[in-house]
Write an enzyme that holds these catalytic residues in place. Structure first.
Site, short mmCIF file in Angstrom:
data_model
loop_
_atom_site.label_atom_id
_atom_site.label_comp_id
_atom_site.label_asym_id
_atom_site.label_seq_id
_atom_site.Cartn_x
_atom_site.Cartn_y
_atom_site.Cartn_z
N THR A 1 46.29 32.46 32.06
CA THR A 1 46.17 33.51 31.26
C THR A 1 47.40 34.00 30.59
O THR A 1 48.48 33.04 30.86
CB THR A 1 46.08 35.02 32.28
N SER B 1 51.89 41.29 37.44
CA SER B 1 51.12 41.41 38.60
C SER B 1 50.91 40.34 39.50
O SER B 1 51.40 39.19 39.19
CB SER B 1 49.83 42.02 38.15
N TYR C 1 48.19 39.26 40.51
CA TYR C 1 47.49 38.63 40.02
C TYR C 1 47.89 37.39 39.00
O TYR C 1 47.68 36.28 39.08
CB TYR C 1 46.12 39.27 39.32
N HIS C 2 48.73 37.99 38.12
CA HIS C 2 48.96 37.17 36.99
C HIS C 2 50.01 36.32 37.63
O HIS C 2 50.29 34.87 37.09
CB HIS C 2 50.04 38.03 35.75
P1 NAD Z 1 34.56 37.40 36.98
O1 NAD Z 1 35.24 38.31 38.11
O2 NAD Z 1 33.59 38.02 36.26
O3 NAD Z 1 34.31 36.07 37.41
C1 NAD Z 1 34.88 35.35 38.54
C2 NAD Z 1 34.08 34.58 39.37
O4 NAD Z 1 34.54 33.71 40.12
C3 NAD Z 1 33.03 35.63 40.01
O5 NAD Z 1 31.59 35.31 39.71
C4 NAD Z 1 33.43 35.30 41.51
O6 NAD Z 1 32.30 35.35 42.40
C5 NAD Z 1 33.88 33.93 41.41
N1 NAD Z 1 35.02 33.52 42.43
C6 NAD Z 1 36.14 33.95 42.54
N2 NAD Z 1 36.63 33.68 43.92
C7 NAD Z 1 35.84 32.60 44.14
C8 NAD Z 1 36.20 31.53 45.27
N3 NAD Z 1 37.15 31.61 46.11
N4 NAD Z 1 35.27 30.46 45.25
C9 NAD Z 1 33.99 30.57 44.29
N5 NAD Z 1 33.88 31.34 43.35
C10 NAD Z 1 34.70 32.34 43.42
O7 NAD Z 1 36.15 36.96 35.92
P2 NAD Z 1 36.04 36.70 34.39
O8 NAD Z 1 36.36 37.68 33.65
O9 NAD Z 1 34.71 35.76 34.12
O10 NAD Z 1 37.32 35.64 34.52
C11 NAD Z 1 37.28 34.46 34.64
C12 NAD Z 1 38.40 33.45 34.62
O11 NAD Z 1 38.93 33.82 33.44
C13 NAD Z 1 39.45 34.18 35.75
O12 NAD Z 1 40.24 33.21 36.28
C14 NAD Z 1 40.28 34.93 34.95
O13 NAD Z 1 41.58 34.86 35.48
C15 NAD Z 1 40.27 34.34 33.55
N6 NAD Z 1 40.56 35.24 32.47
C16 NAD Z 1 39.90 36.22 32.12
C17 NAD Z 1 39.89 37.20 31.34
C18 NAD Z 1 38.85 38.38 30.76
O14 NAD Z 1 39.35 39.13 29.88
N7 NAD Z 1 37.93 38.49 31.64
C19 NAD Z 1 41.20 36.95 30.41
C20 NAD Z 1 41.93 35.68 30.55
C21 NAD Z 1 41.53 35.00 31.52
N1 USQ Z 2 45.53 49.24 29.41
C1 USQ Z 2 45.34 50.59 28.80
N2 USQ Z 2 44.33 51.35 29.04
C2 USQ Z 2 43.26 50.74 29.75
C3 USQ Z 2 43.39 49.56 30.37
C4 USQ Z 2 44.30 48.63 30.01
O1 USQ Z 2 46.33 51.05 28.26
O2 USQ Z 2 42.35 51.72 29.81
C5 USQ Z 2 46.54 48.45 28.96
C6 USQ Z 2 47.40 47.85 30.14
O3 USQ Z 2 48.36 48.83 30.62
C7 USQ Z 2 47.92 46.63 29.69
C8 USQ Z 2 46.92 46.10 28.73
O4 USQ Z 2 46.13 47.35 28.44
O5 USQ Z 2 49.10 46.86 29.10
C9 USQ Z 2 45.83 45.06 29.04
O6 USQ Z 2 45.34 45.48 30.20
P1 USQ Z 2 43.89 45.09 30.62
O7 USQ Z 2 43.43 45.59 31.76
O8 USQ Z 2 43.11 44.99 29.63
O9 USQ Z 2 44.20 43.57 30.85
P2 USQ Z 2 44.94 42.61 31.87
O10 USQ Z 2 45.30 43.62 33.17
O11 USQ Z 2 46.26 41.96 31.37
O12 USQ Z 2 44.12 41.44 32.56
C10 USQ Z 2 43.00 40.95 31.54
C11 USQ Z 2 42.00 40.28 32.63
C12 USQ Z 2 42.69 39.17 33.22
C13 USQ Z 2 43.51 38.27 32.22
C14 USQ Z 2 44.24 39.03 31.16
C15 USQ Z 2 44.54 38.37 29.84
O13 USQ Z 2 41.44 41.29 33.63
O14 USQ Z 2 41.78 38.40 33.81
O15 USQ Z 2 44.24 37.34 32.87
O16 USQ Z 2 43.62 40.04 30.73
S1 USQ Z 2 46.12 38.74 29.36
O17 USQ Z 2 46.39 40.36 29.45
O18 USQ Z 2 46.54 37.94 28.08
O19 USQ Z 2 47.23 38.31 30.46
#
Ligand code: NAD
Ligand code: USQ
Length: 382
Positions: free
Chosen positions: A144, A179, A181-182
Site C-alpha cells: 500500500t 494504522s 493495518y498499514h
Molecule cells: P477485500 O477485503 O475485498 O478482499 C480480500 C480478500 O482476501 C477477501 O475475499 C478475504 O476473504 C481474503 N482473505 C483475507 N485474509 C485471508 C486469509 N488469511 N486467507 C485466505 N484469504 C484471505 O480487499 P481488497 O479491497 O480487494 O484488497 C485486496 C488487497 O489489496 C489487500 O491486500 C489490500 O491491502 C490491497 N489494497 C487495497 C486497496 C483498496 O482500495 N481496496 C488499496 C490498496 C491496497
Molecule cells: N477519509 C475521509 N472520509 C471518509 C473516508 C476516509 O476523509 O469518509 C480520509 C481518511 O481520513 C484518510 C483518507 O481519506 O485520510 C483515505 O482513507 P480511506 O479509508 O479511503 O483509505 P485507507 O484507510 O488509507 O485505506 C484504503 C484501503 C487500504 C489501502 C489504502 C491505500 O482500505 O486497503 O491500503 O486505501 S493508501 O491510502 O494509499 O494507503
C-alpha cells in the site's frame, strides 16, 4: 501462465481473477471467504449484491467457457496452503488475501492482533511454501502507498539513494504508516525483502493507492459477476464512499480539513497493473517495488468533484467536515513517483466526469441496500 489469485473473492481479487482468465491465463482462486464473515459480524453488506463464490464461478464458465479453480481455505493454515500450491502448481502468485481496512485494525487490541497475525503470518507462510516447492514462482504482493506515510520529501518507488557523512547507498524508503493495518504491510514488505535476499525468491511489491470504481469489462458482463462495493465506515474507502453518500443524499464525510492527499486508481487499472507485473517478472533474488496509482488527489478536492458531478445529475450534495477520527496530517506535502508501471505500458484511466457519473448511477441503482446507520465513522484512533 498459471496464476493463483489469493483473495480472489474480494474487491480487487475478483476483478483481477476474471480479467486474467479472460486474457487466457489459467487462473485459480484461493480465498478463506473471511471477508464475507467479517461483513456479517460487523452487520454491514456491500452496496452491490454479490453472489456466493461457487455461483459466480459457474456463471463465468457458462458465459465464457473458461473455468477458474477454487480453493477455499486460510493461508495462515500452512498445511492447506502447501497442499493447494502443490495441486495448482502456480507460475505466479498474486496475493490480495489480507485484512485491508485501517479502521478495522484500530477497533481494539483483538482487531489489531487479528489483522497483523492474518496478514503477516499468511505472507510468511506463503514465503516458506514458495521456498519449499516453488522457488522460481513470482510473488506479486499487494502492498500500500500508506506504507510511506506523508513525509515532507518526494516519495520514491521503494528505495531512496542517500548520501550520509560522505558515503552513499540505495536503501529501502523510510516507512511511517498510519494504522496497525498499514503497519502489517510494512512488516510484510520487510519479510518478503529478506526472503528474496536469503533464498533467491522473486517478488514484486505493489504499493497500491486507493482503488475506486466497480465495473470492469468482465464483472459488468452479468449481474451474477458483480463486484463488491463497500460504503460503510470500516471497509468503505474515500471516493467510493462519497459517490454512495451523494446518491442517497447523505452529506459527504470529509474527515478534518480534507487536505489529506493520497494516490488513487481506477479498478480497471488495478487489473492491468497486475497483468503487467506478472508478464514482466522480477529477477531471482529481486525485491522489486512499484507504486501503483495513477493520480494524486486531496480528500477535500475529491469531495468537491463528487459534489459537482452529483449536482449536474440533479442530486443535492452537501460536504461536511467531521472531527477526524484518525491521527494523521490534514495538510501536508505529498509527491509520490509512479513511473515504473507507466514505463511497462500502463495506460491509465484517469478520473473523469463520465466515471463519476457511472459510479453515481450505480450507487443510485442500489441505494435501497444502503444502511444509513453504517455511514458515519465509529472507530477512533485515540
Ligand atoms: P477485500 O477485503 O475485498 O478482499 C480480500 C480478500 O482476501 C477477501 O475475499 C478475504 O476473504 C481474503 N482473505 C483475507 N485474509 C485471508 C486469509 N488469511 N486467507 C485466505 N484469504 C484471505 O480487499 P481488497 O479491497 O480487494 O484488497 C485486496 C488487497 O489489496 C489487500 O491486500 C489490500 O491491502 C490491497 N489494497 C487495497 C486497496 C483498496 O482500495 N481496496 C488499496 C490498496 C491496497
Ligand atoms: N477519509 C475521509 N472520509 C471518509 C473516508 C476516509 O476523509 O469518509 C480520509 C481518511 O481520513 C484518510 C483518507 O481519506 O485520510 C483515505 O482513507 P480511506 O479509508 O479511503 O483509505 P485507507 O484507510 O488509507 O485505506 C484504503 C484501503 C487500504 C489501502 C489504502 C491505500 O482500505 O486497503 O491500503 O486505501 S493508501 O491510502 O494509499 O494507503
Amino acid at each position: 501462465m498459471k496464476v493463483l489469485v489469493i483473495g480472489g473473492d474480494g474487491y480487487c481479487g475478483w476483478a483481477t481473477a476474471l480479467y486474467l482468465s479472460n486474457q487466457g491465463h489459467e487462473v485459480g482462486i484461493l480465498d478463506s471467504l473471511v471477508r464475507r464473515h467479517w461483513d456479517n459480524e460487523l452487520g454491514v453488506q456491500t452496496l452491490t449484491p454479490i453472489a456466493p463464490i461457487g455461483q459466480r464461478l459457474q456463471r463465468w464458465k457458462d458465459l465464457t467457457g473458461k473455468s477458474i479453480d477454487l480453493f477455499v481455505g486460510d493461508i495462515t493454515n500452512y498445511e492447506f496452503l502447501h497442499k493447494t500450491l502443490r495441486k495448482f502448481e502456480p507460475q505466479a502468485i498474486v496475493h490480495f488475501g489480507e485484512q485491508r481496512s485501517a479502521p478495522f485494525s484500530m477497533v481494539d487490541r483483538e482487531h489489531a492482533v487479528l489483522t497483523q497475525v492474518n496478514n503477516v503470518v499468511g505472507t510468511l507462510n506463503l514465503l516458506y511454501a514458495m521456498r519449499q516447492d516453488f522457488p522460481d514462482c513470482h510473488l506479486v504482493k499487494l502492498g500500500t502507498m500508506g506504507e510511506y506515510g506523508t513525509p515532507n520529501i518526494d516519495i520514491e518507488e521503494g528505495y531512496i539513494t542517500i548520501e550520509h557523512n560522505g558515503r552513499k547507498d540505495t536503501l529501502p524508503y523510510p516507512k511511517q504508516p498510519g494504522s496497525f493495518y498499514h503497519l502489517s504491510k510494512v512488516h510484510d514488505s520487510h519479510n518478503i525483502h529478506f526472503a528474496c535476499k536469503i533464498w533467491g525468491l522473486r517478488a514484486t511489491d505493489l504499493n497500491q493507492g486507493i482503488v475506486y470504481g466497480v465495473l470492469t469489462d468482465e464483472t459488468g458482463m452479468d449481474e451474477m459477476l458483480i463486484n463488491r462495493l463497500d460504503y460503510d465506515g470500516i471497509f468503505g474507502t474515500a471516493l467510493n464512499r462519497f459517490c454512495i453518500q451523494a446518491a442517497i443524499g447523505h452529506p459527504l464525510t470529509v474527515y478534518g480539513k480534507g487536505g489529506q492527499t493520497r494516490g488513487f486508481l481506477d479498478i480497471r487499472d488495478t487489473v492491468r497493473c497486475i497483468e503487467i507485473a506478472i508478464s514482466n517478472p522480477a529477477a531471482p533474488g529481486e525485491f522489486r517495488v512499484f507504486n501503483q496509482f495513477t493520480e494524486l488527489f486531496s480528500i477535500g478536492d475529491l469531495a468537491m468533484m463528487v459534489k459537482k458531478a452529483g449536482n449536474s445529475m440533479g442530486l443535492n450534495v452537501e460536504v461536511d467536515h467531521l472531527a477526524n477520527p484518525r491521527v494523521e496530517l490534514e495538510e501536508h506535502y505529498f509527491n509520490a513517483k509512479n513511473t515504473k508501471l507507466l514505463d511497462l505500458g500502463l495506460e491509465p484511466h484517469l478520473l473523469s466526469d463520465s466515471l463519476l457519473d457511472s459510479l453515481l448511477n450505480f450507487a443510485v441503482k442500489y441505494q435501497q441496500r444502503v444502511d444509513k446507520q453504517e455511514i458515519l465513522p465509529k472507530v477512533s484512533w485515540k
